[in-house]
Design a protein around this motif. Structure first.
Motif, PDB file in Angstrom:
ATOM      1  N   ASP A 135      21.537  -8.088  23.050  1.00 59.63           N
ATOM      2  CA  ASP A 135      21.940  -7.932  21.646  1.00 59.63           C
ATOM      3  C   ASP A 135      22.993  -8.963  21.258  1.00 59.63           C
ATOM      4  N   THR A 187       6.921 -13.652  19.562  1.00 60.44           N
ATOM      5  CA  THR A 187       8.271 -13.603  18.987  1.00 60.44           C
ATOM      6  C   THR A 187       8.279 -13.962  17.508  1.00 60.44           C
ATOM      7  N   SER A 207       9.082  -7.226  29.009  1.00 65.22           N
ATOM      8  CA  SER A 207       9.426  -5.802  29.088  1.00 65.22           C
ATOM      9  C   SER A 207       9.979  -5.394  30.449  1.00 65.22           C
ATOM     10  N   LYS A 240      21.232 -12.247  20.694  1.00 71.50           N
ATOM     11  CA  LYS A 240      20.385 -12.226  19.503  1.00 71.50           C
ATOM     12  C   LYS A 240      21.219 -12.289  18.226  1.00 71.50           C
ATOM     13  N   ARG A 272      19.761  -4.406  28.871  1.00 67.04           N
ATOM     14  CA  ARG A 272      19.507  -3.779  27.568  1.00 67.04           C
ATOM     15  C   ARG A 272      20.505  -2.690  27.212  1.00 67.04           C
ATOM     16  N   GLU A 320      13.288  -9.938  24.975  1.00 73.49           N
ATOM     17  CA  GLU A 320      12.756  -8.741  24.325  1.00 73.49           C
ATOM     18  C   GLU A 320      11.262  -8.588  24.573  1.00 73.49           C
TER      19      GLU A 320
END
Length: 378
Positions: free
Chosen positions: A149, A8, A72, A152, A182, A69
């Protein structure tokens, strides 16, 4: 967490990533295949996410998004509530993955992966609450961005945990699952069980009356024929999730309007989670097409085999009535969330939390008028 920090490019100071709660939750061969995620805070000890200070929650979410993120195959987030489904007094959640073992080998190469599959029970009840969540004005942005999102970008999601905690508290033990991580909007589900509903919620009057009549008939049966008839009546009485009076934010009619969806599980399987269609499917469904999403893990753990349990179809209300009911109940729950966040973050990191009025349509007998503006959450 060293590989995660390297992947990261962050020291990840606000998050702790584990496989289980140490010895309290068993060994790799007995623990469920899942990640256990919790925020790192100092100077205070919150027991739940809604007790974490706004500043700490924003930073935890940012680190959490960075971690997701890099996972996966991560496909679900689960936050549990209630004394049985959440046994520890600290904020934590679960992350389920399609390929959990591979994620452990890649992210935590020195650890032995958990090997137990998630438990799936015949009496599990799962309902789609996505529209309910999006009806809260502070959370409307989640209609346009994925949960990853939003975290983040440090979107203020404080109201999310207030709604999780207060809107469904009458159920007792339950789990909020977030899937479709996602994509926008991500999907929000509520999972509980018929056993839990029977413990915390009363049966509807007509169902309770039929049940008592059957019990009385069984006790009064004096011939084999009478006993057989009583048994046939008992078999014909199907107690479902919608047989109970479940209060959501003080609303006793909204529960039945929420779509029932298929129960799913983790362990590497891809499931399309969508409402089980009734004869005339209308109403509250949020699914736009079929979105591949997967299940996660509850706290009530037992041995299981891979599989899924489909709940019975529910009768869906009209879309207008359902949305109006959702808006009213969600607004009421948000209005009830006036708790002051526990100290621990600097004043500069505590954004103000203001709610605009939610209007409930007059077409339903659920909530009348306008939900008043909500006080700021500091």
């Amino acid at each position: 967490m060293a590989p995660l920090r390297q992947m990261t490019g962050s020291s990840l100071p606000h998050i702790k990533v584990d496989q289980r709660f140490g010895r309290r939750r068993g060994a790799p061969e007995t623990a469920v295949m899942q990640f256990v995620i919790s925020p790192v805070v100092v100077n205070y000890k919150p027991a739940h996410f809604h007790e974490v200070s706004p500043g700490d929650l924003l930073e935890f979410h940012h680190d959490f998004a960075l971690v997701l993120e890099r996972m996966s195959t991560a496909n679900s987030i689960a936050v549990s509530y209630g004394p049985e489904w959440k046994p520890f007094a600290l904020p934590y959640l679960y992350v389920g993955c399609r390929d959990y073992t591979q994620e452990i080998k890649r992210l935590c190469p020195n650890e032995v992966p958990n090997s137990r599959s998630e438990a799936v029970y015949e009496d599990d009840v799962v309902k789609d609450i996505t529209e309910l969540i999006l009806a809260v004005s502070e959370l409307a942005t989640l209609a346009d961005v994925s949960i990853i999102d939003a975290m983040k970008k440090r979107v203020n999601l404080i109201a999310l945990y207030d709604v999780f905690d207060q809107l469904f508290e009458d159920i007792g033990d339950y789990q909020i699952q977030i899937r479709n991580l996602r994509n926008a909007p991500s999907q929000f589900l509520l999972k509980t069980s018929l056993q839990t509903l029977a413990k915390h919620c009363p049966l509807k009057v007509d169902v309770a009356a039929r049940k008592k009549a059957i019990e009385d008939a069984s006790l009064a049966a004096s011939t084999p024929q009478q006993l057989q008839k009583a048994n046939e009546m008992k078999e014909a009485l199907h107690i479902t999730a919608n047989s109970y009076v479940v209060s959501i934010g003080g609303d006793n009619s909204l529960w039945e309007q929420l779509p029932i969806v298929h129960n799913t599980f983790q362990s590497g399987n891809t499931i399309v989670v969508k409402p089980i269609e009734a004869a005339a499917p209308i109403g509250l469904s949020v699914s736009k097409g079929t979105t591949p999403v997967e299940g996660t893990t509850p706290d009530k753990v037992s041995s299981t085999t891979n599989g899924s349990t489909a709940a019975a179809p529910s009768q869906q209300p009209s879309s207008t009535s359902a949305k109006a009911a959702v808006g009213g109940a969600a607004g009421s729950a948000t209005a009830a969330a006036k708790k002051t966040a526990t100290s621990g973050a600097s004043a500069a990191s505590k954004p103000s939390w203001t709610t605009t009025a939610l209007v409930c349509g007059a077409c339903v007998a659920v909530t009348a008028g306008i939900i008043a503006s909500i006080a700021k959450k500091k």
